[in-house]
Design an enzyme around this catalytic site. Structure first.
Site, PDB file in Angstrom:
ATOM      1  N   LYS A   1      -4.740  -6.955 -12.114  1.00 42.26           N
ATOM      2  CA  LYS A   1      -5.690  -7.502 -11.140  1.00 42.26           C
ATOM      3  C   LYS A   1      -6.865  -6.529 -10.998  1.00 42.26           C
ATOM      4  O   LYS A   1      -6.649  -5.314 -10.891  1.00 42.26           O
ATOM      5  CB  LYS A   1      -4.971  -7.657  -9.795  1.00 42.26           C
ATOM      6  CG  LYS A   1      -5.871  -7.974  -8.617  1.00 42.26           C
ATOM      7  CD  LYS A   1      -5.086  -7.876  -7.302  1.00 42.26           C
ATOM      8  CE  LYS A   1      -5.903  -8.150  -6.092  1.00 42.26           C
ATOM      9  NZ  LYS A   1      -6.515  -7.227  -5.302  1.00 42.26           N
TER      10      LYS A   1
ATOM     11  N   LYS B   1     -10.253  -1.917  -6.919  1.00 42.22           N
ATOM     12  CA  LYS B   1     -10.831  -0.564  -6.905  1.00 42.22           C
ATOM     13  C   LYS B   1      -9.742   0.503  -6.972  1.00 42.22           C
ATOM     14  O   LYS B   1      -9.980   1.605  -7.425  1.00 42.22           O
ATOM     15  CB  LYS B   1     -11.752  -0.356  -5.703  1.00 42.22           C
ATOM     16  CG  LYS B   1     -11.141  -0.683  -4.384  1.00 42.22           C
ATOM     17  CD  LYS B   1     -12.219  -0.681  -3.313  1.00 42.22           C
ATOM     18  CE  LYS B   1     -11.764  -1.329  -2.031  1.00 42.22           C
ATOM     19  NZ  LYS B   1     -11.783  -2.788  -2.046  1.00 42.22           N
TER      20      LYS B   1
ATOM     21  N   LYS C   1       0.828  -1.210   0.000  1.00 46.01           N
ATOM     22  CA  LYS C   1       0.000   0.000   0.000  1.00 46.01           C
ATOM     23  C   LYS C   1       0.863   1.261   0.000  1.00 46.01           C
ATOM     24  O   LYS C   1       0.538   2.243  -0.662  1.00 46.01           O
ATOM     25  CB  LYS C   1      -0.967  -0.010   1.186  1.00 46.01           C
ATOM     26  CG  LYS C   1      -2.118  -0.982   0.959  1.00 46.01           C
ATOM     27  CD  LYS C   1      -3.031  -1.092   2.151  1.00 46.01           C
ATOM     28  CE  LYS C   1      -4.148  -2.089   1.884  1.00 46.01           C
ATOM     29  NZ  LYS C   1      -4.901  -2.421   3.089  1.00 46.01           N
TER      30      LYS C   1
HETATM   31  P1  ADP Z   1      -9.413  -4.267  -3.863  1.00 44.34           P
HETATM   32  O1  ADP Z   1      -8.158  -4.816  -4.469  1.00 44.34           O
HETATM   33  O2  ADP Z   1     -10.447  -3.970  -4.886  1.00 44.34           O
HETATM   34  O3  ADP Z   1      -9.107  -3.061  -2.978  1.00 44.34           O
HETATM   35  P2  ADP Z   1      -9.713  -5.685  -1.381  1.00 44.34           P
HETATM   36  O4  ADP Z   1      -8.236  -5.677  -1.157  1.00 44.34           O
HETATM   37  O5  ADP Z   1     -10.562  -4.815  -0.510  1.00 44.34           O
HETATM   38  O6  ADP Z   1     -10.009  -5.380  -2.925  1.00 44.34           O
HETATM   39  O7  ADP Z   1     -10.197  -7.178  -1.293  1.00 44.34           O
HETATM   40  C1  ADP Z   1     -11.329  -7.643  -0.608  1.00 44.34           C
HETATM   41  C2  ADP Z   1     -11.408  -9.149  -0.822  1.00 44.34           C
HETATM   42  O8  ADP Z   1     -11.664  -9.454  -2.218  1.00 44.34           O
HETATM   43  C3  ADP Z   1     -10.115  -9.850  -0.466  1.00 44.34           C
HETATM   44  O9  ADP Z   1     -10.427 -10.946   0.359  1.00 44.34           O
HETATM   45  C4  ADP Z   1      -9.499 -10.325  -1.775  1.00 44.34           C
HETATM   46  O10 ADP Z   1      -8.960 -11.619  -1.654  1.00 44.34           O
HETATM   47  C5  ADP Z   1     -10.672 -10.337  -2.751  1.00 44.34           C
HETATM   48  N1  ADP Z   1     -10.250  -9.814  -4.069  1.00 44.34           N
HETATM   49  C6  ADP Z   1      -9.960  -8.524  -4.360  1.00 44.34           C
HETATM   50  N2  ADP Z   1      -9.639  -8.372  -5.668  1.00 44.34           N
HETATM   51  C7  ADP Z   1      -9.699  -9.605  -6.223  1.00 44.34           C
HETATM   52  C8  ADP Z   1      -9.471 -10.104  -7.544  1.00 44.34           C
HETATM   53  N3  ADP Z   1      -9.154  -9.301  -8.542  1.00 44.34           N
HETATM   54  N4  ADP Z   1      -9.617 -11.431  -7.747  1.00 44.34           N
HETATM   55  C9  ADP Z   1      -9.984 -12.258  -6.737  1.00 44.34           C
HETATM   56  N5  ADP Z   1     -10.219 -11.838  -5.467  1.00 44.34           N
HETATM   57  C10 ADP Z   1     -10.093 -10.538  -5.192  1.00 44.34           C
END
Ligand code: ADP
Ligand code: TRP
Length: 321
Positions: free
Chosen positions: A190, A193, A110
């Protein structure tokens, strides 16, 4: 069996979050007492607008319900409705070695992405340990990216138990969700958000279609064979059966298949897959008071489970009388 998990309300839930986390939360709820929460304290490490935070919590609660979380069977609550979690965070902070936090991948990632390295971001795993340990759950379903946080939770529990000579906390078992590996975003990275490359299943039809049509492809002419490693095929395959996939790949390699057609089909598949959930969400959205009732009832039930464990931690540490 107690099953505990949460999702941070730091942005709109997308297909990656759904396939990587929420779907499994909902599936697991019949296997024991599910305890699920919307992690709005955690969102404070990235969201700095109060109205935005409230909106995101509300959205995520609607998403959970739309995706099938049953509030009569499972506990669904807002993290900040249990401020005592922050007290436990402090108790745990005092036994957490600096080195443990310094090794956290997610903190390093991060900061590398440009987030301000403040104390909240650094201490994020301790708050997460408190979320978990306050229930002594048997199972904590999380995505692969949260595995290290779970290991840290176990280390912190051991430190506390050692410091106060009591088995206050059970070491939680991670249940690493072996779902789809990583859902790619519309730009091929990937889906996240933070990259603005998401597809949100609950967007209005038009917006969703526009985002699907915006999936990045190469410029191979329609009549030429297509590279099936393209993102559009990976996303399409998430909503297709094995035999449909094989058939599509044969068509792609033969040439004559336009990316636009694959995208249109993907869009229709997403609409079909999430159709019922979209309807359920719209229905819940008309009843905001019911949402607050669900959260309030969830907080009461959550507190019933956590209060005795928090009290034993206070007692063990010699706090209060
Ligand atoms: P982001 O990357 O959108 O900020 P988060 O880190 O808040 O998402 O992830 C929340 C949950 O969703 C986590 O448990 C993570 O494993 C899952 N997750 C996030 N992005 C993906 C993705 N592209 N593919 C599969 N699982 C994901
Ligand atoms: N950090 C998790 C995520 O970003 C959310 C979370 C916070 C969590 N506390 C938790 C997950 C406790 C499981 C258990 O997805």
């Amino acid at each position: 069996m107690r099953i505990l998990s949460g999702i941070q309300s730091s942005g709109e839930l997308h297909i990656g979050n759904y396939l990587g986390a929420m779907r499994q939360h909902v599936e697991l709820q019949t296997k024991g007492q599910g305890i699920y929460f919307v992690a709005d304290y955690h969102s404070m490490t990235s969201v700095r607008d109060a109205d935005e935070r409230r909106r995101l919590v509300h959205d995520l609660v609607l998403d959970y319900l739309a995706c099938g979380l049953d509030p009569a069977a499972s506990i669904l609550y807002r993290q900040s409705d249990l401020p005592e979690t922050c007290e436990l965070t402090w108790l745990l902070t005092t036994v957490t070695p600096m080195g443990l936090l310094q090794r956290a991948h997610s903190y390093k990632d991060k900061v590398a992405q440009g987030l301000q390295p403040d104390h909240g971001l650094f201490a994020y795993p301790v708050l997460m340990a408190a979320d978990i340990l306050q229930y002594n759950p048997e199972l904590v379903p999380v995505g692969q990216d949260q595995k290290q946080h779970l290991e840290m939770t176990r280390d912190i529990a051991v430190k506390f138990n050692q410091a106060y000579g009591e088995e206050v906390f059970r070491l939680p078992e991670p249940h690493i969700l072996e779902s789809v590996a990583v859902v790619p975003g519309t730009d091929g990275r990937k889906m996240s958000k933070s990259y603005g490359n998401t597809l949100r299943m609950f967007w209005p039809k038009k917006r969703l279609r526009k985002a699907v049509m915006g999936i990045v492809t190469d410029s191979t002419p329609v009549e030429d064979p297509k590279d099936t490693a393209q993102t559009v095929f990976a996303l399409w395959a998430l909503f297709a059966t094995e035999s449909e996939r094989e058939e599509m790949f044969v068509r792609a390699k033969a040439g004559g298949l336009g990316y636009g057609d694959v995208k249109q089909d993907l869009f229709e598949r997403i609409m079909g897959h999430f159709g019922l959930m979209r309807e359920r969400r719209e229905e819940f959205a008309t009843r905001p008071d019911d949402l607050e009732d669900i959260l309030a009832a969830g907080a009461i039930r959550a507190r019933e489970l956590s209060a005795p464990i928090l009290e034993s931690a206070r007692q063990a540490a010699g706090l209060g009388c």
